[in-house]
Scaffold this motif. Structure first.
Motif, mmCIF file in Angstrom:
data_model
loop_
_atom_site.group_PDB
_atom_site.id
_atom_site.type_symbol
_atom_site.label_atom_id
_atom_site.label_comp_id
_atom_site.label_asym_id
_atom_site.label_seq_id
_atom_site.Cartn_x
_atom_site.Cartn_y
_atom_site.Cartn_z
ATOM 1 N N GLY A 270 0.794 -1.220 0.000
ATOM 2 C CA GLY A 270 0.000 0.000 0.000
ATOM 3 C C GLY A 270 0.825 1.268 0.000
ATOM 4 N N VAL A 271 0.165 2.353 0.389
ATOM 5 C CA VAL A 271 0.769 3.683 0.354
ATOM 6 C C VAL A 271 1.959 3.786 1.302
ATOM 7 C CG1 VAL A 271 0.359 6.142 0.733
ATOM 8 C CG2 VAL A 271 -1.439 4.730 -0.267
ATOM 9 N N LYS A 272 1.848 3.188 2.488
ATOM 10 C CA LYS A 272 2.940 3.263 3.467
ATOM 11 C C LYS A 272 4.228 2.659 2.911
ATOM 12 C CE LYS A 272 0.570 3.477 7.924
ATOM 13 N NZ LYS A 272 0.410 2.827 9.250
ATOM 14 N N GLY A 273 4.091 1.527 2.267
ATOM 15 C CA GLY A 273 5.258 0.869 1.702
ATOM 16 C C GLY A 273 5.898 1.681 0.594
ATOM 17 N N LEU A 274 5.077 2.243 -0.287
ATOM 18 C CA LEU A 274 5.593 3.045 -1.397
ATOM 19 C C LEU A 274 6.254 4.328 -0.899
ATOM 20 C CD1 LEU A 274 2.652 2.637 -3.952
ATOM 21 C CD2 LEU A 274 4.948 1.648 -4.114
ATOM 22 N N THR A 275 5.639 4.935 0.115
ATOM 23 C CA THR A 275 6.203 6.165 0.693
ATOM 24 C C THR A 275 7.569 5.898 1.319
ATOM 25 O OG1 THR A 275 3.978 6.994 1.170
ATOM 26 C CG2 THR A 275 5.811 8.028 2.342
ATOM 27 N N ALA A 276 7.662 4.789 2.034
ATOM 28 C CA ALA A 276 8.928 4.423 2.679
ATOM 29 C C ALA A 276 10.018 4.155 1.644
ATOM 30 C CB ALA A 276 8.726 3.197 3.564
#
Length: 353
Positions: A270-276
């Motif tokens: 999700g978004v958290k993984g991509l942001t990290a």
């Protein structure tokens, strides 16, 4: 009967085999003959001491000879410390591993300066690894240096050290020039007994200074170390360089902690993984990296000044610090330069492609 005929007759008698030869004796029964044999040798006659062999021996063989002789004498390593000496020794054992190693190198630079690479890259690294193992720490950035190893971890340290040196990829550390640094292979039972001997202050632990003094007991012992180390002091410029490198360590820990956090986050969906993942890619352009680079530059300047002014020289205490007399900072200077080089190699500013 001529000489030739006599010899011929003896040969014929022996060949027949029917004539038994008289059994000889090594005992001298005649007192006069015994006196002549012994000559002037008396019970009180002292035999000459056998000197250390030099010709035809490799450096490793010479070290083995010296070590065996020291062990046989028994008094070469263990020498009782007085109250003041024991108090100072305990103070050293309470310091972190690297500071103990530096104190040892400062005291015995002339004798073991050639082994500094081994002490830094192999012994110190193995001490830290064993300590991390004992404390269940998996990441270097979460580790804070210890000062001592419990005896069971001391056994693990030696097992790890011997295993490391036995691997073909580490054969450089088995070179002849590091012969005096090689640990002696022995059983666990024998090693436990040895750890008791290494334990100078009888606290059932092995400090790095105790390991170093025992490993290099051909040159060093606790009493002599205390005498040498108590007369040494850290020059203000050397202290400044050391503190600057400690600041680099703090910056490295902060950077590595954030890197590990982002790495763990990037594995999420999700978004958290991509942001990290995006933040991880930009980490070397961020503030943590820049602060680390600034700390490295400051440390490099401080180490350069200390090396230029006091590398290998003597320092007379001004009476305001803990030192008492004159001491060498050569071990400190070497360690600072080596530590800085290792940090620059891993965290120095990368050249732009």
């Amino acid at each position: 009967m001529s000489g030739v005929a006599s010899h011929k007759k003896v040969f014929e008698d022996i060949s027949k085999g029917d004539k038994k030869l008289k059994k000889g004796s090594t005992v001298v029964k005649d007192p006069l003959a015994r006196t002549k044999l012994l000559g002037s040798v008396k019970k009180s006659t002292k035999l000459k001491k056998v000197s250390k062999p030099n010709a035809g021996l490799s450096r490793a063989q010479k070290h083995a000879f010296n070590r065996a002789r020291a062990e046989k004498k028994g008094e070469s390593f263990v020498e009782k410390l007085d109250e003041e000496g024991l108090r100072f020794f305990n103070h050293v054992t309470d310091q972190k591993f690297s500071d103990q190693a530096i104190a040892f190198l400062n005291a015995y630079w002339h004798e073991v300066g050639s082994q500094a690479d081994f002490i830094y890259s192999v012994a110190w690294d193995t001490f830290k690894y064993a300590d991390m193992h004992a404390r269940g720490i998996n990441y270097v950035h979460k580790y804070k240096q210890g000062s001592k190893l419990e005896f069971d971890i001391g056994l693990y340290f030696y097992e790890r050290l011997c295993k490391f040196l036995g691997e073909s990829k580490n054969k450089q550390w088995k070179d002849e020039k590091f012969a005096v640094s090689q640990p002696k292979l022995m059983t666990a039972v024998a090693r436990k007994k040895e750890l008791r001997l290494i334990d100078v202050n009888f606290d059932n632990q092995m400090a790095m200074i105790e390991y170093l003094l025992y490993q290099y007991r051909e040159f060093a012992n606790p009493s002599d170390f205390v005498t040498r180390a108590m007369s040494q002091d850290e020059h203000p410029e050397v202290r400044k360089a050391r503190l600057a490198l400690e600041e680099v360590n703090r910056r490295i820990q902060a950077y590595e902690a954030e890197k590990q956090r982002l790495t763990d986050e990037s594995k999420k969906s999700g978004v958290k993984g991509l942001t990290a993942k995006n933040m991880l890619a930009q980490l070397e352009a961020g503030p943590l990296w820049e602060k680390l680079q600034a700390a490295l530059i400051t440390a490099e300047a401080a180490v350069r000044i200390a090396t230029k002014k006091y590398g290998g020289g003597k320092f007379i205490s001004d009476g305001k610090s803990s030192g008492k007399a004159i001491g060498s900072n050569q071990g400190s200077i070497w360690w600072l330069n080596r530590d800085l080089a290792e940090k620059k190699k891993k965290y120095g500013r990368r050249a732009k492609k």
